[in-house]
Write an enzyme that holds these catalytic residues in place. Sequence first.
Site, PDB file in Angstrom:
ATOM      1  N   LYS A  12      11.306 -11.535  45.788  1.00 14.05           N
ATOM      2  CA  LYS A  12      10.249 -10.774  45.125  1.00 14.05           C
ATOM      3  C   LYS A  12      10.822  -9.896  44.020  1.00 14.05           C
ATOM      4  O   LYS A  12      10.236  -9.792  42.928  1.00 14.05           O
ATOM      5  CB  LYS A  12       9.499  -9.906  46.132  1.00 14.05           C
ATOM      6  CG  LYS A  12       8.490 -10.646  46.992  1.00 14.05           C
ATOM      7  CD  LYS A  12       7.656  -9.650  47.785  1.00 14.05           C
ATOM      8  CE  LYS A  12       6.618 -10.334  48.647  1.00 14.05           C
ATOM      9  NZ  LYS A  12       5.762  -9.340  49.349  1.00 14.05           N
ATOM     10  N   ASP A  74       1.417  -6.694  48.745  1.00 12.47           N
ATOM     11  CA  ASP A  74       1.277  -7.538  49.922  1.00 12.47           C
ATOM     12  C   ASP A  74       0.713  -8.853  49.418  1.00 12.47           C
ATOM     13  O   ASP A  74      -0.220  -8.868  48.602  1.00 12.47           O
ATOM     14  CB  ASP A  74       0.360  -6.914  50.963  1.00 12.47           C
ATOM     15  CG  ASP A  74       0.425  -7.667  52.294  1.00 12.47           C
ATOM     16  OD1 ASP A  74       1.511  -8.163  52.634  1.00 12.47           O
ATOM     17  OD2 ASP A  74      -0.601  -7.764  52.991  1.00 12.47           O
ATOM     18  N   PHE A 164      10.187 -19.894  46.978  1.00 12.30           N
ATOM     19  CA  PHE A 164      10.478 -19.465  48.341  1.00 12.30           C
ATOM     20  C   PHE A 164       9.176 -19.451  49.127  1.00 12.30           C
ATOM     21  O   PHE A 164       8.094 -19.685  48.586  1.00 12.30           O
ATOM     22  CB  PHE A 164      11.145 -18.077  48.355  1.00 12.30           C
ATOM     23  CG  PHE A 164      10.298 -16.958  47.813  1.00 12.30           C
ATOM     24  CD1 PHE A 164       9.595 -16.121  48.665  1.00 12.30           C
ATOM     25  CD2 PHE A 164      10.204 -16.722  46.452  1.00 12.30           C
ATOM     26  CE1 PHE A 164       8.825 -15.074  48.176  1.00 12.30           C
ATOM     27  CE2 PHE A 164       9.438 -15.683  45.943  1.00 12.30           C
ATOM     28  CZ  PHE A 164       8.740 -14.862  46.810  1.00 12.30           C
ATOM     29  N   GLY A 165       9.271 -19.206  50.416  1.00 11.55           N
ATOM     30  CA  GLY A 165       8.069 -19.167  51.244  1.00 11.55           C
ATOM     31  C   GLY A 165       7.372 -20.517  51.298  1.00 11.55           C
ATOM     32  O   GLY A 165       7.977 -21.552  51.583  1.00 11.55           O
ATOM     33  N   TYR A 166       6.092 -20.510  50.968  1.00  8.52           N
ATOM     34  CA  TYR A 166       5.276 -21.721  51.022  1.00  8.52           C
ATOM     35  C   TYR A 166       5.264 -22.499  49.702  1.00  8.52           C
ATOM     36  O   TYR A 166       4.535 -23.482  49.570  1.00  8.52           O
ATOM     37  CB  TYR A 166       3.828 -21.351  51.411  1.00  8.52           C
ATOM     38  CG  TYR A 166       3.702 -20.683  52.758  1.00  8.52           C
ATOM     39  CD1 TYR A 166       3.589 -21.442  53.921  1.00  8.52           C
ATOM     40  CD2 TYR A 166       3.709 -19.301  52.878  1.00  8.52           C
ATOM     41  CE1 TYR A 166       3.473 -20.837  55.167  1.00  8.52           C
ATOM     42  CE2 TYR A 166       3.599 -18.684  54.113  1.00  8.52           C
ATOM     43  CZ  TYR A 166       3.485 -19.454  55.251  1.00  8.52           C
ATOM     44  OH  TYR A 166       3.378 -18.850  56.484  1.00  8.52           O
ATOM     45  N   ASP A 167       6.071 -22.076  48.746  1.00 11.42           N
ATOM     46  CA  ASP A 167       6.055 -22.705  47.419  1.00 11.42           C
ATOM     47  C   ASP A 167       6.242 -24.226  47.441  1.00 11.42           C
ATOM     48  O   ASP A 167       5.609 -24.933  46.656  1.00 11.42           O
ATOM     49  CB  ASP A 167       7.127 -22.079  46.522  1.00 11.42           C
ATOM     50  CG  ASP A 167       6.762 -20.677  46.052  1.00 11.42           C
ATOM     51  OD1 ASP A 167       5.633 -20.228  46.341  1.00 11.42           O
ATOM     52  OD2 ASP A 167       7.602 -20.039  45.401  1.00 11.42           O
ATOM     53  N   HIS A 192       0.286 -15.790  41.373  1.00 11.79           N
ATOM     54  CA  HIS A 192      -0.481 -14.654  41.866  1.00 11.79           C
ATOM     55  C   HIS A 192       0.254 -13.339  41.619  1.00 11.79           C
ATOM     56  O   HIS A 192      -0.353 -12.348  41.206  1.00 11.79           O
ATOM     57  CB  HIS A 192      -0.769 -14.828  43.359  1.00 11.79           C
ATOM     58  CG  HIS A 192       0.447 -15.115  44.193  1.00 11.79           C
ATOM     59  ND1 HIS A 192       1.367 -16.092  43.886  1.00 11.79           N
ATOM     60  CD2 HIS A 192       0.920 -14.533  45.346  1.00 11.79           C
ATOM     61  CE1 HIS A 192       2.325 -16.107  44.784  1.00 11.79           C
ATOM     62  NE2 HIS A 192       2.087 -15.175  45.675  1.00 11.79           N
ATOM     63  N   ARG A 193       1.573 -13.347  41.838  1.00  7.17           N
ATOM     64  CA  ARG A 193       2.351 -12.123  41.616  1.00  7.17           C
ATOM     65  C   ARG A 193       2.433 -11.806  40.129  1.00  7.17           C
ATOM     66  O   ARG A 193       2.338 -10.631  39.733  1.00  7.17           O
ATOM     67  CB  ARG A 193       3.750 -12.282  42.232  1.00  7.17           C
ATOM     68  CG  ARG A 193       4.560 -10.992  42.228  1.00  7.17           C
ATOM     69  CD  ARG A 193       5.759 -11.075  43.168  1.00  7.17           C
ATOM     70  NE  ARG A 193       5.298 -11.154  44.558  1.00  7.17           N
ATOM     71  CZ  ARG A 193       5.386 -12.249  45.315  1.00  7.17           C
ATOM     72  NH1 ARG A 193       5.933 -13.358  44.835  1.00  7.17           N
ATOM     73  NH2 ARG A 193       4.941 -12.237  46.551  1.00  7.17           N
TER      74      ARG A 193
END
Length: 211
Positions: A12, A74, A164-167, A192-193
Amino acid sequence: MKLLLATRSTHKLREIRAILRDEPEIELVDLNAAAVPVSGDEDLIEAFDTFEANAVAKAIYFHRKTGLPTAADDSGIVVDALGGAPGVRSKRFAPVRDGVAGEARDRENLEHLLRRLSTVTLAERTARYVCVVALVTDQDHEPGIFRGTVEGLILGHPQGKGGFGYDPVFYHRGLGRTFAEFAPEEKDAVSHRGIAFRELTRHFSEVREGS
């Protein structure tokens, strides 16, 4: 102006620093630079049912720790076929196993999501990434709230090595690739970020113009 980025995630931090790189009047400070030690209390901050409430709670917590203007986000993935899950539980979606954290936990979350969707057709795998940023500059004022959303589909298997994550399973229909197949600057432009933090920069611009 110094702005504290209230996250422990190196992924992030990289994205946020890249998104805000054209804001020369803002000096970005992370939690390590602000000498905020890791505390078990941080695991209890995001205890709410909405992205907004969790982001505000995190921003208030770290603002109180440092006194610095603080931005906290968040974020997560919302899957229609799962009634909005994982949602605010995106980073804690898979059943908890002792000693599993970081990228290993990300993999378990992704695999758990795919198992939950194993009988759902691709057309019904509509989803969206959501990011809410809360800005706290003064305890006496309401936090600023900035929201970013991007629509997509959840693929049946991972594609791409980035992100990362669900990417690796989040497929951007407009651009025809998963977020893990984007170059970092491409992802930041549509994510989104990226949307949420660019809303934050617009807020700073408006404040400067009005002062």
